[in-house]
Design a protein around this motif. Structure first.
Motif, PDB file in Angstrom:
ATOM      1  N   CYS A  38       0.916  -1.083  -0.072  1.00  0.00           N
ATOM      2  CA  CYS A  38       0.168   0.048   0.404  1.00  0.00           C
ATOM      3  C   CYS A  38       1.428   0.891  -0.507  1.00  0.00           C
ATOM      4  CB  CYS A  38      -0.815  -0.475   1.087  1.00  0.00           C
ATOM      5  SG  CYS A  38      -1.496   1.602   1.511  1.00  0.00           S
ATOM      6  N   SER A  39       0.908   2.081  -1.007  1.00  0.00           N
ATOM      7  CA  SER A  39       1.316   3.480  -0.551  1.00  0.00           C
ATOM      8  C   SER A  39       0.140   4.503  -0.607  1.00  0.00           C
ATOM      9  CB  SER A  39       2.162   3.713  -1.844  1.00  0.00           C
ATOM     10  OG  SER A  39       1.037   3.791  -2.838  1.00  0.00           O
ATOM     11  N   GLY A  40       0.668   5.566   0.280  1.00  0.00           N
ATOM     12  CA  GLY A  40      -0.191   6.714   0.519  1.00  0.00           C
ATOM     13  C   GLY A  40      -0.882   6.861  -0.983  1.00  0.00           C
ATOM     14  N   ARG A  41      -0.049   7.561  -1.424  1.00  0.00           N
ATOM     15  CA  ARG A  41       0.001   8.056  -2.835  1.00  0.00           C
ATOM     16  C   ARG A  41      -1.002   7.288  -3.467  1.00  0.00           C
ATOM     17  NH1 ARG A  41       0.555  11.330  -6.468  1.00  0.00           N
ATOM     18  NH2 ARG A  41       0.905  11.378  -8.752  1.00  0.00           N
ATOM     19  N   HIS A  42      -0.985   5.795  -4.502  1.00  0.00           N
ATOM     20  CA  HIS A  42      -2.152   5.305  -4.826  1.00  0.00           C
ATOM     21  C   HIS A  42      -2.658   4.412  -4.055  1.00  0.00           C
ATOM     22  CE1 HIS A  42       1.439   6.532  -7.335  1.00  0.00           C
ATOM     23  NE2 HIS A  42       0.729   7.277  -8.022  1.00  0.00           N
ATOM     24  N   GLY A  43      -2.443   4.016  -3.565  1.00  0.00           N
ATOM     25  CA  GLY A  43      -3.878   2.717  -2.212  1.00  0.00           C
ATOM     26  C   GLY A  43      -3.111   1.904  -2.564  1.00  0.00           C
ATOM     27  N   PHE A  44      -3.866   0.277  -2.287  1.00  0.00           N
ATOM     28  CA  PHE A  44      -3.246  -0.664  -2.257  1.00  0.00           C
ATOM     29  C   PHE A  44      -2.755  -0.900  -4.051  1.00  0.00           C
ATOM     30  CE2 PHE A  44      -5.728   0.180   1.691  1.00  0.00           C
ATOM     31  CZ  PHE A  44      -4.978  -0.310   2.484  1.00  0.00           C
ATOM     32  N   VAL A  45      -1.932  -1.604  -3.552  1.00  0.00           N
ATOM     33  CA  VAL A  45      -1.912  -2.608  -5.103  1.00  0.00           C
ATOM     34  C   VAL A  45      -2.435  -3.953  -5.018  1.00  0.00           C
ATOM     35  CG1 VAL A  45      -0.249  -3.179  -7.045  1.00  0.00           C
ATOM     36  CG2 VAL A  45      -0.056  -1.771  -5.646  1.00  0.00           C
ATOM     37  N   VAL A  46      -3.588  -4.016  -6.427  1.00  0.00           N
ATOM     38  CA  VAL A  46      -4.669  -5.277  -6.019  1.00  0.00           C
ATOM     39  C   VAL A  46      -3.560  -6.552  -6.826  1.00  0.00           C
ATOM     40  CG1 VAL A  46      -6.542  -6.282  -6.355  1.00  0.00           C
ATOM     41  CG2 VAL A  46      -6.598  -4.077  -5.458  1.00  0.00           C
ATOM     42  N   ALA A  47      -3.459  -5.677  -8.079  1.00  0.00           N
ATOM     43  CA  ALA A  47      -2.591  -7.104  -8.834  1.00  0.00           C
ATOM     44  C   ALA A  47      -2.415  -6.140 -10.213  1.00  0.00           C
ATOM     45  CB  ALA A  47      -4.328  -7.587  -9.694  1.00  0.00           C
ATOM     46  N   ILE A  48      -1.484  -7.558 -10.747  1.00  0.00           N
ATOM     47  CA  ILE A  48      -0.552  -6.695 -11.891  1.00  0.00           C
ATOM     48  C   ILE A  48      -0.750  -7.465 -12.633  1.00  0.00           C
ATOM     49  CG2 ILE A  48       1.926  -6.900 -13.031  1.00  0.00           C
ATOM     50  CD1 ILE A  48       3.292  -5.955  -9.882  1.00  0.00           C
ATOM     51  N   THR A  49      -1.478  -5.727 -13.638  1.00  0.00           N
ATOM     52  CA  THR A  49      -1.705  -6.720 -15.048  1.00  0.00           C
ATOM     53  C   THR A  49      -1.138  -6.755 -16.355  1.00  0.00           C
ATOM     54  OG1 THR A  49      -2.819  -4.577 -15.854  1.00  0.00           O
ATOM     55  CG2 THR A  49      -3.940  -6.294 -14.118  1.00  0.00           C
ATOM     56  N   GLY A  50       0.143  -6.241 -16.066  1.00  0.00           N
ATOM     57  CA  GLY A  50       0.737  -6.679 -17.468  1.00  0.00           C
ATOM     58  C   GLY A  50       2.492  -5.931 -17.533  1.00  0.00           C
ATOM     59  N   ILE A  51       3.185  -6.291 -17.990  1.00  0.00           N
ATOM     60  CA  ILE A  51       4.249  -5.215 -18.108  1.00  0.00           C
ATOM     61  C   ILE A  51       4.500  -4.852 -18.855  1.00  0.00           C
ATOM     62  CG2 ILE A  51       6.484  -5.266 -18.157  1.00  0.00           C
ATOM     63  CD1 ILE A  51       6.326  -6.859 -15.661  1.00  0.00           C
ATOM     64  N   GLU A  52       4.734  -3.252 -18.261  1.00  0.00           N
ATOM     65  CA  GLU A  52       4.648  -1.770 -19.957  1.00  0.00           C
ATOM     66  C   GLU A  52       6.336  -2.661 -20.090  1.00  0.00           C
ATOM     67  OE1 GLU A  52       1.767  -0.211 -20.355  1.00  0.00           O
ATOM     68  OE2 GLU A  52       2.722   1.178 -21.281  1.00  0.00           O
ATOM     69  N   ASN A  53       7.000  -2.039 -19.586  1.00  0.00           N
ATOM     70  CA  ASN A  53       8.267  -1.706 -20.238  1.00  0.00           C
ATOM     71  C   ASN A  53       9.494  -2.183 -19.764  1.00  0.00           C
ATOM     72  OD1 ASN A  53      10.374  -0.343 -22.277  1.00  0.00           O
ATOM     73  ND2 ASN A  53      10.181   0.868 -21.290  1.00  0.00           N
ATOM     74  N   ILE A  54      10.331  -2.692 -19.940  1.00  0.00           N
ATOM     75  CA  ILE A  54      11.703  -3.053 -18.922  1.00  0.00           C
ATOM     76  C   ILE A  54      13.471  -2.026 -19.489  1.00  0.00           C
ATOM     77  CG2 ILE A  54      13.068  -4.680 -18.085  1.00  0.00           C
ATOM     78  CD1 ILE A  54      11.077  -6.760 -18.204  1.00  0.00           C
ATOM     79  N   GLY A  55      12.964  -1.470 -19.494  1.00  0.00           N
ATOM     80  CA  GLY A  55      14.627   0.024 -19.793  1.00  0.00           C
ATOM     81  C   GLY A  55      15.880  -0.975 -19.671  1.00  0.00           C
ATOM     82  N   LYS A  56      16.900  -0.525 -19.294  1.00  0.00           N
ATOM     83  CA  LYS A  56      18.194  -1.107 -19.385  1.00  0.00           C
ATOM     84  C   LYS A  56      18.642  -1.219 -17.934  1.00  0.00           C
ATOM     85  CE  LYS A  56      19.948   0.015 -24.228  1.00  0.00           C
ATOM     86  NZ  LYS A  56      20.415   1.264 -24.997  1.00  0.00           N
ATOM     87  N   GLY A  57      18.820  -2.579 -17.878  1.00  0.00           N
ATOM     88  CA  GLY A  57      19.814  -2.688 -16.637  1.00  0.00           C
ATOM     89  C   GLY A  57      20.840  -1.862 -15.956  1.00  0.00           C
ATOM     90  N   LEU A  58      20.769  -1.806 -15.026  1.00  0.00           N
ATOM     91  CA  LEU A  58      22.370  -0.692 -14.534  1.00  0.00           C
ATOM     92  C   LEU A  58      23.359  -1.644 -13.053  1.00  0.00           C
ATOM     93  CD1 LEU A  58      23.286   1.861 -15.696  1.00  0.00           C
ATOM     94  CD2 LEU A  58      23.122   2.609 -12.763  1.00  0.00           C
ATOM     95  N   ILE A  59      24.755  -1.931 -13.965  1.00  0.00           N
ATOM     96  CA  ILE A  59      25.316  -2.918 -12.241  1.00  0.00           C
ATOM     97  C   ILE A  59      25.385  -2.118 -11.135  1.00  0.00           C
ATOM     98  CG2 ILE A  59      27.112  -4.444 -12.413  1.00  0.00           C
ATOM     99  CD1 ILE A  59      27.242  -4.860 -15.302  1.00  0.00           C
ATOM    100  N   ARG A  60      25.091  -2.334 -10.702  1.00  0.00           N
ATOM    101  CA  ARG A  60      25.268  -1.916  -8.934  1.00  0.00           C
ATOM    102  C   ARG A  60      27.216  -2.138  -8.753  1.00  0.00           C
ATOM    103  NH1 ARG A  60      21.071   1.072  -6.951  1.00  0.00           N
ATOM    104  NH2 ARG A  60      22.327   1.234  -5.164  1.00  0.00           N
ATOM    105  N   ASP A  61      27.571  -0.346  -8.493  1.00  0.00           N
ATOM    106  CA  ASP A  61      29.209  -0.649  -8.023  1.00  0.00           C
ATOM    107  C   ASP A  61      29.597  -2.301  -7.118  1.00  0.00           C
ATOM    108  OD1 ASP A  61      30.355   0.267  -9.820  1.00  0.00           O
ATOM    109  OD2 ASP A  61      30.958   2.277  -7.920  1.00  0.00           O
ATOM    110  N   GLY A  62      30.027  -2.532  -6.640  1.00  0.00           N
ATOM    111  CA  GLY A  62      30.475  -3.415  -5.988  1.00  0.00           C
ATOM    112  C   GLY A  62      29.585  -4.692  -5.297  1.00  0.00           C
ATOM    113  N   THR A  63      28.361  -4.907  -5.972  1.00  0.00           N
ATOM    114  CA  THR A  63      27.381  -6.067  -5.199  1.00  0.00           C
ATOM    115  C   THR A  63      27.224  -6.717  -6.581  1.00  0.00           C
ATOM    116  OG1 THR A  63      25.394  -5.161  -5.445  1.00  0.00           O
ATOM    117  CG2 THR A  63      25.863  -4.860  -3.755  1.00  0.00           C
ATOM    118  N   GLY A  64      27.445  -6.262  -7.985  1.00  0.00           N
ATOM    119  CA  GLY A  64      26.518  -7.210  -8.788  1.00  0.00           C
ATOM    120  C   GLY A  64      25.446  -7.344  -8.982  1.00  0.00           C
ATOM    121  N   PHE A  65      25.015  -6.974  -8.145  1.00  0.00           N
ATOM    122  CA  PHE A  65      22.888  -6.763  -8.471  1.00  0.00           C
ATOM    123  C   PHE A  65      22.726  -5.851  -9.494  1.00  0.00           C
ATOM    124  CE2 PHE A  65      22.493  -8.490  -4.475  1.00  0.00           C
ATOM    125  CZ  PHE A  65      21.229  -9.246  -4.174  1.00  0.00           C
ATOM    126  N   VAL A  66      21.542  -6.219 -10.414  1.00  0.00           N
ATOM    127  CA  VAL A  66      21.214  -5.311 -11.827  1.00  0.00           C
ATOM    128  C   VAL A  66      20.250  -4.713 -11.071  1.00  0.00           C
ATOM    129  CG1 VAL A  66      20.851  -5.347 -14.354  1.00  0.00           C
ATOM    130  CG2 VAL A  66      23.175  -6.509 -13.411  1.00  0.00           C
TER     131      VAL A  66
END
Ligand SMILES: [Zn+2]
Lengths: 176, 477
Positions: A38-66
């Motif tokens: 729940c976010s105060g701004r948008h309320g409760f997220v009930v369900a995700i219905t689709g992915i619109e777009n996935i942008g380019k990944g960015l590798i984080r320094d030191g951890t290898g997470f993207v």
């Protein structure tokens, strides 16, 4: 009120999920992370219905997470002041009663319950009219109007009234 | 067929005075300059002016009201937001402007359709506005409903957030904290700090007025609310009554600007009997006007009072004017009791043509001021004067005659009628020249007044019938 909106979120993905199923993994993680929050701004997220777009990944320094910026469509639920909701009674006490409409908790204080309904204590505390025809107790369904909301970063709490036209008990499972 | 505007106009005027009396429409950039720029009351003036018009070009309205067009536009925009008026904006060519002028001319006096080429407008955006009666009716009702509901809700503590107070430590909470306050042991709320049992503060209003004397403050506030509610009911009573009066009347509907223009100029042409094909609005005649001519508002009524005749003008004008008037053929129905003159048959015609001078001589003999031979060449106003004088005299004679010979009136009367009518022909002839549209507007006030009186009866009936269910409508459950 329900809205179908597009939100954006930066997802951090561990390198072990990289590979052919990267996108599926991202989507699965998104659902796990976001649905039910729940976010105060948008309320409760009930369900995700689709992915619109996935942008380019960015590798984080030191951890290898993207980090991937992900845009997704989702259904959110946000209560508003003045909105009419149907809710299930969860608790009745001398101060009023609590009810739930999906993820939202609503409190109806006793001065916003019609004057002809009186509190009856017992194992099954309830509010009853003098002729006994209408009874509000646990698991009743009531229609109420929201008169105030408290919106925190991660929580929304409402107070409501049933002291108006066409509000009150709509279905009592105990009598069915 | 006749949707009457008058009760709705009264509604608008009442609403204007009730709700828009002290509205100032100031631009945001204008500093508060005190007295001079205070334009309170302008809203009322504008609304009143609009009740006397239908669609009106905003520039013209500004000119009529001697207002700056910017100021007027600001007021109109405000009313548009208030849903009292509809506006239309369009880029206008000379033709479009002419179309509007034609419509205006038709509504104003039924004469001279289209002032040809008087206003050559380049492509400018012009704004028009018009009262939206059906919406006004709803808006006013809704406004009253909201006012009453707000006051009542506050009186009954509806929609107020309940407050709680800890009697031990004085900490305050409200209903939004409820989730944290519930205890599993009993059915009360407990203080987070000292676990004391909270008590409800029964009134939010009292809580607002902090500190001592809570009870007094609450009572005062309640008194004030009750007072306000009562005052509202009393002071807005005329408005509410007008609303209930108007309730079942057909709402005057002017339609869109285009439809209105087409209809108005068509009606104007019909009234003039003018079927000139070069009429500017001819081209747009096709768009939807439903055939019923508009009941034009703000028409000037002319009353001519003959001095000295006031007391007895009940019957006499009837015989002296209407008897001679040649009714148009479509108005004559079977079974109508008409004289030959009224039917416009030959005898009268020949009289008119051939022996015009003769009655004039008679007349002037009686009057002794005008010589019969000169009659034709005299100035027209002298002629008219003589005519009125003669008419007056004739009337007095007629009355005396009527008094004397009441019983054998049937035959005599017809004589009198033909007599008086022939004497009037003279005047008519001279009058015909100067006021040509005479026939048209002479009839209009008569029709209007009968409609009016019918309407009044209708209204009273309406008020009686719906008087008691007015209360039920807004009753809260
Ligand atoms: Zn305490």
């Amino acid at each position: 009120m329900f809205f179908h909106i597009i939100l954006e979120r930066n997802m951090q993905l561990h390198p072990r999920y990289f590979g052919r199923n990267l996108r599926e993994n991202l989507a699965a993680k998104l659902m796990k992370d976001v649905e039910g929050t729940c976010s105060g701004r948008h309320g409760f997220v009930v369900a995700i219905t689709g992915i619109e777009n996935i942008g380019k990944g960015l590798i984080r320094d030191g951890t290898g997470f993207v980090t991937f910026p992900v845009k997704y469509q989702c259904v959110v639920f946000r209560p508003f002041k003045g909105e009419i909701l149907e809710a299930v009674v969860t608790m009745v006490n001398k101060m009023g009663f609590f009810a739930e409409a999906g993820p939202v908790q609503i409190f109806v204080s006793n001065h916003l319950i019609p004057d002809d309904m009186e509190f009856q204590s017992g194992d099954m505390p309830n509010y009853t009219t003098s002729d006994g025809s209408v009874k509000i107790q646990k698991d009743c369904e009531v229609r109420l109007k929201i008169i105030g909301t408290r919106v925190d970063a991660t929580e929304i709490f409402c107070i409501g009234t049933i002291k108006d036209d066409f509000l009150g008990v709509i279905n009592d499972p105990a009598t069915v | 067929m006749s949707t009457s505007v008058e009760p709705f106009n009264r509604l608008v005027k009442l609403a204007a005075r009730a709700f828009y009396d002290d509205i100032t429409t100031k631009g945001d950039n204008q500093p508060k300059a005190g007295g001079r720029s205070d334009n309170r009351g302008i809203a009322v003036v504008v609304l009143d002016a609009l009740t006397r018009r239908q669609w009106v070009r905003e520039e013209d309205l500004a000119k009529d009201l001697k207002l700056h067009s910017k100021q007027l536009r600001r007021t109109l925009r405000f009313f548009e937001e208030e849903k009292l008026i509809t506006r239309d904006h369009r880029k206008e060519t000379a033709k479009g402007a002419k179309l509007y002028s034609a419509a205006i001319a038709a509504t104003a006096d039924g004469q001279q359709v289209g002032k040809e080429g008087e206003e050559k407008v380049k492509l400018h955006t012009h704004s028009y506005c018009c009262l939206d009666y059906s919406q006004i009716y709803d808006v006013v009702r809704y406004r009253l409903h909201r006012m009453r509901k707000n006051l009542k809700d506050e009186l009954e503590d509806k929609n107020t957030v309940q407050e709680y107070i800890c009697p031990n430590c004085g900490k305050r909470y409200n209903a939004l904290d409820a989730l944290q306050l519930v205890s599993l042991d009993d059915e009360y709320f407990h203080c987070e700090r000292c676990n004391g049992e909270l008590v409800a503060e029964s009134d939010k209003l009292a809580a607002q007025e902090v500190g001592e004397g809570d009870d007094n403050a609450r009572r005062r506030r309640r008194e004030k609310l009750k007072d306000m509610l009562q005052k509202m009911e009393v002071q807005l009573k005329p408005l509410m009554e007008q609303l209930s009066r108007v309730k079942d009347l057909a709402v005057p509907e002017f339609g869109t600007l285009q439809a209105w223009e087409a209809r108005a100029s068509a009606a104007g042409r019909a009234a003039n009997g003018d079927s000139s094909s070069n009429d500017p609005s001819k081209s747009s005649q096709g768009l939807g006007y439903g055939g019923t001519p508009m009941p034009f508002i703000g028409e000037t009524k002319v009353e001519v009072a003959f001095s000295g005749v006031e007391g007895k003008d009940d019957v006499k004008p009837e015989t002296s004017t209407s008897s001679l008037k040649v009714l148009p053929p479509w108005m004559i129905k079977q079974g109508m009791n008409l004289t030959k003159e009224q039917r416009g048959e030959v005898k009268q015609e020949s009289k008119m043509d051939g022996t015009l001078a003769a009655p004039a001589v008679e007349l002037s003999d009686e009057k002794k001021s005008i010589n019969g031979n000169d009659a034709q060449s005299n100035l027209q106003d002298e002629y008219v004067k003589a005519y009125y004088a003669a008419l007056l005299q004739k009337r007095q004679e007629l009355e005396e005659a009527a008094k004397k010979q009441q019983e054998s009136s049937q035959t005599l009367n017809s004589n009198d009628v033909s007599d008086s009518s022939s004497s009037r022909q003279v005047g008519m002839k001279s009058k015909r020249v100067e006021i040509d549209g005479d026939d048209d507007w002479e009839e209009a006030p008569v029709g209007a007044s009968t409609i009016e009186s019918f309407k009044v009866n209708d209204l009273n009936f309406e008020a009686e019938a719906s008087g008691d269910d007015e209360d039920d409508i807004w009753e809260e459950g």
